[in-house]
Design a protein around this motif. Structure first.
Motif, PDB file in Angstrom:
ATOM      1  N   PHE A 221     -33.422 -39.719  26.122  1.00  0.00           N
ATOM      2  CA  PHE A 221     -32.580 -40.604  25.318  1.00  0.00           C
ATOM      3  C   PHE A 221     -33.214 -41.989  25.320  1.00  0.00           C
ATOM      4  O   PHE A 221     -32.821 -42.867  26.079  1.00  0.00           O
ATOM      5  CB  PHE A 221     -31.153 -40.659  25.880  1.00  0.00           C
ATOM      6  CG  PHE A 221     -30.154 -41.268  24.932  1.00  0.00           C
ATOM      7  CD1 PHE A 221     -29.155 -40.504  24.375  1.00  0.00           C
ATOM      8  CD2 PHE A 221     -30.224 -42.611  24.590  1.00  0.00           C
ATOM      9  CE1 PHE A 221     -28.221 -41.065  23.497  1.00  0.00           C
ATOM     10  CE2 PHE A 221     -29.319 -43.175  23.716  1.00  0.00           C
ATOM     11  CZ  PHE A 221     -28.309 -42.401  23.166  1.00  0.00           C
ATOM     12  N   LEU A 222     -34.246 -42.130  24.519  1.00  0.00           N
ATOM     13  CA  LEU A 222     -34.878 -43.447  24.353  1.00  0.00           C
ATOM     14  C   LEU A 222     -34.191 -44.173  23.209  1.00  0.00           C
ATOM     15  O   LEU A 222     -33.958 -43.599  22.149  1.00  0.00           O
ATOM     16  CB  LEU A 222     -36.363 -43.287  24.029  1.00  0.00           C
ATOM     17  CG  LEU A 222     -37.286 -42.788  25.150  1.00  0.00           C
ATOM     18  CD1 LEU A 222     -38.695 -42.610  24.604  1.00  0.00           C
ATOM     19  CD2 LEU A 222     -37.284 -43.749  26.320  1.00  0.00           C
ATOM     20  N   SER A 223     -33.854 -45.418  23.435  1.00  0.00           N
ATOM     21  CA  SER A 223     -33.326 -46.227  22.350  1.00  0.00           C
ATOM     22  C   SER A 223     -33.772 -47.670  22.560  1.00  0.00           C
ATOM     23  O   SER A 223     -34.501 -47.978  23.508  1.00  0.00           O
ATOM     24  CB  SER A 223     -31.804 -46.124  22.273  1.00  0.00           C
ATOM     25  OG  SER A 223     -31.365 -46.566  20.994  1.00  0.00           O
ATOM     26  N   SER A 224     -33.314 -48.534  21.688  1.00  0.00           N
ATOM     27  CA  SER A 224     -33.771 -49.921  21.729  1.00  0.00           C
ATOM     28  C   SER A 224     -32.580 -50.861  21.844  1.00  0.00           C
ATOM     29  O   SER A 224     -31.422 -50.432  21.857  1.00  0.00           O
ATOM     30  CB  SER A 224     -34.597 -50.244  20.477  1.00  0.00           C
ATOM     31  OG  SER A 224     -33.892 -49.845  19.315  1.00  0.00           O
ATOM     32  N   MET A 225     -32.870 -52.150  21.935  1.00  0.00           N
ATOM     33  CA  MET A 225     -31.832 -53.149  22.101  1.00  0.00           C
ATOM     34  C   MET A 225     -32.163 -54.357  21.240  1.00  0.00           C
ATOM     35  O   MET A 225     -33.330 -54.700  21.062  1.00  0.00           O
ATOM     36  CB  MET A 225     -31.762 -53.565  23.583  1.00  0.00           C
ATOM     37  CG  MET A 225     -30.652 -54.536  23.912  1.00  0.00           C
ATOM     38  SD  MET A 225     -30.761 -55.121  25.605  1.00  0.00           S
ATOM     39  CE  MET A 225     -32.080 -56.325  25.465  1.00  0.00           C
ATOM     40  N   SER A 226     -31.140 -54.966  20.696  1.00  0.00           N
ATOM     41  CA  SER A 226     -31.348 -56.218  19.971  1.00  0.00           C
ATOM     42  C   SER A 226     -31.628 -57.323  20.985  1.00  0.00           C
ATOM     43  O   SER A 226     -30.761 -57.682  21.785  1.00  0.00           O
ATOM     44  CB  SER A 226     -30.099 -56.576  19.150  1.00  0.00           C
ATOM     45  OG  SER A 226     -30.211 -57.902  18.652  1.00  0.00           O
ATOM     46  N   LEU A 227     -32.842 -57.834  20.973  1.00  0.00           N
ATOM     47  CA  LEU A 227     -33.208 -58.863  21.942  1.00  0.00           C
ATOM     48  C   LEU A 227     -32.540 -60.200  21.631  1.00  0.00           C
ATOM     49  O   LEU A 227     -32.562 -61.124  22.446  1.00  0.00           O
ATOM     50  CB  LEU A 227     -34.730 -59.024  21.984  1.00  0.00           C
ATOM     51  CG  LEU A 227     -35.498 -57.774  22.427  1.00  0.00           C
ATOM     52  CD1 LEU A 227     -36.993 -58.058  22.429  1.00  0.00           C
ATOM     53  CD2 LEU A 227     -35.040 -57.306  23.795  1.00  0.00           C
TER      54      LEU A 227
END
Length: 294
Positions: A221-227
């Motif tokens: 479960f790879l995801s990203s984040m709003s920096l």
């Protein structure tokens, strides 16, 4: 921090089956996990539902039962899933019993059990034993437990005890890191993939130490984040590329692969939801995932 000798986890994983059957109450609904098969399951874990009037509210056990029935009727679903929503009108200490019972009563597809405590995992498996018979369950996989790493690089006691309970009973644990790049892991794809591999291999290896030959699924479960805001983002290109790499790594280990499916940040069924949903689901399918949750 624990450091594993090079090659130890890989050696332990040689006893895990590359393909196994996840048995359903109705034998015609049993599915293959691994190889070239892909199994679709419903969403897992949302605390909120949106009703027909458009109201967003906490879920109830009645909502849970209705979602189980809908998944049973949907031809595109191969599994009844697990926590298709969180029924907050039932106390936490017995909620898992009502959820597993609903899967058994309202569907004849393969289902998932609880992982929130060792005792709840064992009770989920005991309910499956009532349905399938103790001897059958000891020889065959009839229930899955979706176990999350406490990323970064922490396997806590609750999760390890749950995964060991499933492995001990010869049932499949789905080993899944939850990494948001820039929050629970490196912001770069390469760094997040390396962390994901380490966390997943450690959990998968533990199942084989508990019971050699127990089925296990290599999860991702790879995801990203709003920096800028710190909020999770879904359906972005970087995790999609990461899934392709993780697919290759799972095949290198000769383990079945679980990936997440259809995700979006959008609060509405709009063009953004469509674009992000396609991006995340397409990567899960194209990376060769055998079990697609959500």
């Amino acid at each position: 921090r624990v450091h594993f000798p090079k090659g130890l986890c890989r050696e332990l994983l040689k006893t895990a089956p590359p393909v196994f059957t996840w048995h359903a109450r109705n034998p015609e609904r049993s599915v293959q996990i691994g190889g070239k098969a892909t199994v679709f399951a419903p969403v897992y874990g949302p605390p909120f539902v949106r009703d027909l009037e458009g109201n967003r509210r906490y879920a109830t056990i009645e909502d849970f039962r209705n979602f189980v029935k809908l998944a049973y009727m949907a031809p595109s679903m191969h599994s009844s899933g697990g926590t298709v929503c969180e029924p907050v009108d039932i106390p936490v200490n017995k909620r898992h019993l009502d959820m597993v019972y609903s899967h058994i009563k309202y569907s004849d597809r393969a289902f998932m059990g609880s992982v929130t405590a060792e005792s709840r995992a064992e009770e989920s498996i005991d309910m499956a034993r009532i349905v399938f018979g103790r001897d059958f369950v000891d020889r065959n996989c009839v229930i899955l437990g979706n176990v999350n790493v406490n990323s970064p690089l922490v396997w806590d006691g609750t999760m390890t005890k749950a995964l060991r309970a499933y492995a001990r009973a010869n049932q499949a644990a789905v080993i899944v890191p939850f990494i948001l790049g820039g929050a629970m892991g490196p912001v770069t794809n390469a760094g997040a993939i390396a962390q994901s591999l380490a966390e997943t291999m450690a959990g998968c290896a533990l199942t084989q130490l508990e019971r050699c030959g127990a089925p296990v699924i290599f999860g991702n479960f790879l995801s990203s984040m709003s920096l800028r805001s710190g909020s999770p983002t879904f359906g972005t290109p970087e995790p999609a590329i990461g899934s392709m790499v993780v697919g290759q790594l799972a095949r290198r280990l000769n383990l079945p692969l679980r990936c997440a499916g259809n995700f979006s940040n959008s609060k509405l069924p709009d063009a953004q939801a469509m674009q992000e949903g396609v991006m995340s689901m397409l990567s899960a399918v194209n990376c060769g995932a055998n079990f697609i949750l959500h």
